[in-house]
Scaffold this motif. Sequence first.
Motif, PDB file in Angstrom:
ATOM      1  N   LEU A 160      42.702  48.944  38.921  1.00 31.47           N
ATOM      2  CA  LEU A 160      41.713  48.722  37.864  1.00 31.47           C
ATOM      3  C   LEU A 160      41.946  49.720  36.729  1.00 31.47           C
ATOM      4  N   PRO A 161      41.494  49.372  35.511  1.00 31.03           N
ATOM      5  CA  PRO A 161      41.662  50.318  34.403  1.00 31.03           C
ATOM      6  C   PRO A 161      40.867  51.598  34.657  1.00 31.03           C
ATOM      7  N   VAL A 173      39.511  41.867  33.581  1.00 35.56           N
ATOM      8  CA  VAL A 173      39.840  41.459  34.961  1.00 35.56           C
ATOM      9  C   VAL A 173      39.480  39.983  35.144  1.00 35.56           C
ATOM     10  N   ALA A 174      40.454  39.183  35.589  1.00 32.22           N
ATOM     11  CA  ALA A 174      40.217  37.754  35.816  1.00 32.22           C
ATOM     12  C   ALA A 174      39.933  37.471  37.283  1.00 32.22           C
ATOM     13  N   LYS A 175      40.639  38.170  38.170  1.00 34.79           N
ATOM     14  CA  LYS A 175      40.460  37.967  39.616  1.00 34.79           C
ATOM     15  C   LYS A 175      40.753  39.252  40.365  1.00 34.79           C
ATOM     16  N   ILE A 176      40.032  39.446  41.446  1.00 35.37           N
ATOM     17  CA  ILE A 176      40.382  40.476  42.417  1.00 35.37           C
ATOM     18  C   ILE A 176      40.997  39.743  43.600  1.00 35.37           C
ATOM     19  N   GLY A 235      31.284  45.626  41.558  1.00 35.92           N
ATOM     20  CA  GLY A 235      30.300  44.835  40.812  1.00 35.92           C
ATOM     21  C   GLY A 235      30.835  43.445  40.486  1.00 35.92           C
ATOM     22  N   ALA A 236      31.634  42.882  41.398  1.00 35.67           N
ATOM     23  CA  ALA A 236      32.339  41.629  41.100  1.00 35.67           C
ATOM     24  C   ALA A 236      31.594  40.430  41.660  1.00 35.67           C
ATOM     25  N   PRO A 237      31.337  39.405  40.817  1.00 40.61           N
ATOM     26  CA  PRO A 237      30.716  38.186  41.340  1.00 40.61           C
ATOM     27  C   PRO A 237      31.620  37.536  42.391  1.00 40.61           C
ATOM     28  N   THR A 238      30.999  36.768  43.311  1.00 44.06           N
ATOM     29  CA  THR A 238      31.740  36.192  44.436  1.00 44.06           C
ATOM     30  C   THR A 238      32.940  35.372  43.980  1.00 44.06           C
ATOM     31  N   ASP A 239      32.754  34.582  42.898  1.00 42.00           N
ATOM     32  CA  ASP A 239      33.872  33.696  42.504  1.00 42.00           C
ATOM     33  C   ASP A 239      35.008  34.438  41.795  1.00 42.00           C
ATOM     34  N   LEU A 240      34.835  35.730  41.603  1.00 42.88           N
ATOM     35  CA  LEU A 240      35.930  36.533  41.030  1.00 42.88           C
ATOM     36  C   LEU A 240      36.841  37.087  42.138  1.00 42.88           C
ATOM     37  N   ILE A 241      36.405  36.918  43.400  1.00 41.57           N
ATOM     38  CA  ILE A 241      37.150  37.509  44.521  1.00 41.57           C
ATOM     39  C   ILE A 241      37.858  36.407  45.310  1.00 41.57           C
ATOM     40  N   ASP A 242      39.166  36.536  45.441  1.00 41.17           N
ATOM     41  CA  ASP A 242      39.963  35.581  46.228  1.00 41.17           C
ATOM     42  C   ASP A 242      40.642  36.308  47.380  1.00 41.17           C
ATOM     43  N   VAL A 243      40.831  35.581  48.483  1.00 41.27           N
ATOM     44  CA  VAL A 243      41.570  36.129  49.629  1.00 41.27           C
ATOM     45  C   VAL A 243      42.933  35.435  49.704  1.00 41.27           C
ATOM     46  N   ILE A 251      51.801  44.609  50.165  1.00 33.62           N
ATOM     47  CA  ILE A 251      50.886  44.629  49.022  1.00 33.62           C
ATOM     48  C   ILE A 251      49.485  44.768  49.598  1.00 33.62           C
ATOM     49  N   HIS A 252      48.775  45.819  49.206  1.00 34.76           N
ATOM     50  CA  HIS A 252      47.481  46.085  49.842  1.00 34.76           C
ATOM     51  C   HIS A 252      46.322  45.419  49.119  1.00 34.76           C
ATOM     52  N   SER A 253      46.530  44.942  47.917  1.00 28.05           N
ATOM     53  CA  SER A 253      45.644  44.069  47.145  1.00 28.05           C
ATOM     54  C   SER A 253      46.104  44.070  45.696  1.00 28.05           C
ATOM     55  N   MET A 254      45.498  43.184  44.900  1.00 29.56           N
ATOM     56  CA  MET A 254      45.958  43.014  43.519  1.00 29.56           C
ATOM     57  C   MET A 254      44.772  42.764  42.595  1.00 29.56           C
ATOM     58  N   VAL A 255      45.017  43.056  41.301  1.00 29.46           N
ATOM     59  CA  VAL A 255      44.048  42.698  40.266  1.00 29.46           C
ATOM     60  C   VAL A 255      44.783  41.858  39.230  1.00 29.46           C
ATOM     61  N   SER A 256      44.212  40.690  38.951  1.00 29.04           N
ATOM     62  CA  SER A 256      44.805  39.765  37.995  1.00 29.04           C
ATOM     63  C   SER A 256      44.005  39.865  36.693  1.00 29.04           C
ATOM     64  N   TYR A 257      44.703  39.957  35.556  1.00 29.84           N
ATOM     65  CA  TYR A 257      44.047  40.147  34.254  1.00 29.84           C
ATOM     66  C   TYR A 257      44.130  38.887  33.393  1.00 29.84           C
ATOM     67  N   VAL A 258      43.240  38.801  32.401  1.00 28.32           N
ATOM     68  CA  VAL A 258      43.163  37.601  31.555  1.00 28.32           C
ATOM     69  C   VAL A 258      44.450  37.333  30.785  1.00 28.32           C
ATOM     70  N   ASP A 259      45.269  38.354  30.571  1.00 24.63           N
ATOM     71  CA  ASP A 259      46.514  38.136  29.826  1.00 24.63           C
ATOM     72  C   ASP A 259      47.651  37.629  30.712  1.00 24.63           C
ATOM     73  N   GLY A 260      47.361  37.412  31.984  1.00 29.13           N
ATOM     74  CA  GLY A 260      48.390  36.914  32.903  1.00 29.13           C
ATOM     75  C   GLY A 260      49.040  38.003  33.729  1.00 29.13           C
TER      76      GLY A 260
END
Length: 393
Positions: A160-161, A173-176, A235-243, A251-260
């Motif tokens: 995260l920034p 942030v587009a997706k966690i 503070g992420a809404p449910t639909d922002l979180i994907d498994v 890879i222990h997890s990722m953050v996807s941003y609006v710019d791709g």
Amino acid sequence: MQRITILGATGSIGVSTLDVLARHPERYSVYALSAHSRVAELAAQCEQFRPARAVVGTAAAAAELAALLKGKGVRTEVEYGEAALCAVASAAEVDTVMAAIVGAAGLAPTLAAARAGKKVLLANKEALVMSGQLFIDAAQQAGAVLLPIDSEHNAIFQCLPANYGRTPQGSGVAKILLTASGGPFLTRAVETLDAVTPEQACKHPNWAMGRKISVDSATMMNKGLEVIEAHWLFGAPTDLIDVVIHPQSVIHSMVSYVDGSVLAQLGNPDMRTPIAHALAYPERIASGVAQLDLTQIATLQFERPDYQRFPCLALAFDALRAGGTAPALLNAANEVAVQAFLDLRIGFRQIDRVIAHVVEALPHGAADSIEAVMAQDALARAAAERHIDGLTR
Ligand code: NDP
Ligand code: MG
């Protein structure tokens, strides 16, 4: 010198934390250690790290520990019970608390550390799942610094920034993307799952962990609890979180941003990395973990989770969407069902059925006080026990 209390020192996370601390004696000193029943292990840790205080579960365990320490000439003060755990988590002498007790038993002492404004290294996800907003608000009000130890959340935190606020708003942030190994039964025929033993369920392909979280990984309830944990931490809404299933756990997890852009944190699966990261944050220290050799790994795979195979994951998403005390009910029913599976009282596939039964049978309420949450926790435990009794009679 950072002074540290480790809650759950004899567990998998506790032992890894002491391993990292022992590499940096000039930076860290141990103020207090806690265990529940593994008294001999705690005595050995006290002998090596010389904490001022040690806490165990019962008066009998305390007497046993005191005798062992006396024999070794170690002058650690021995206490027992929840009030003592809360005291060593909030004492003025402590800077940092590693919250690594397993299950709901970790809630009160972890909350005590947050309310005392400590730097809280959060391994115990169940506390946050149960108390959610209450816990986050308590930490915020007291100026506590919450640093995630769970490898996925630590990875997300790193991706995260730096100026990330309390929610993703305005951060791009587009997706966690929470990665999940899928555990030991990712490809095993579903109809054979009822026959698996606790030993098979606890044999995780990539991580060595305590028995409860190992079973949670096999059912994927662990990922479900982590979705709820991510919701509160970031503070992420449910639909922002994907498994995303990623069997190699590199890879222990990722953050996807609006710019791709997609940022990922990679490393060998060893909890000493997130532990060292959080201990030293924002600096970096050696953890004892070998550097990642990507050419050795060669292949990274990804797939969508199968909710038929892993109904616990769906139950956790449902509880998060339902809100209030629903996650506390889910968590308590899961703790009882997992213990019943480990005790050979129910089969593996009955774990999710017990949880589903409890969350359907009990109406959830508002999670507006810790007392309300604990009352729902107790109701769910009793309902789960009754249901298991009926199944096994
Ligand atoms: P372990 O079972 O290995 O250790 C649990 C610790 O908590 C032990 O020190 C144990 O004491 C103590 N404990 C158990 N019951 C109680 C109780 N009723 N009251 C007070 N203390 C108690 O668990 P892990 O280290 O695997 O996990 C700890 C937490 O960290 C869990 O919440 C888990 O979800 C989380 N976590 C763990 C990861 C891992 O890699 N292990 C990864 C990410 C998160 P004793 O030894 O004496 O029984
Ligand atoms: Mg995890």
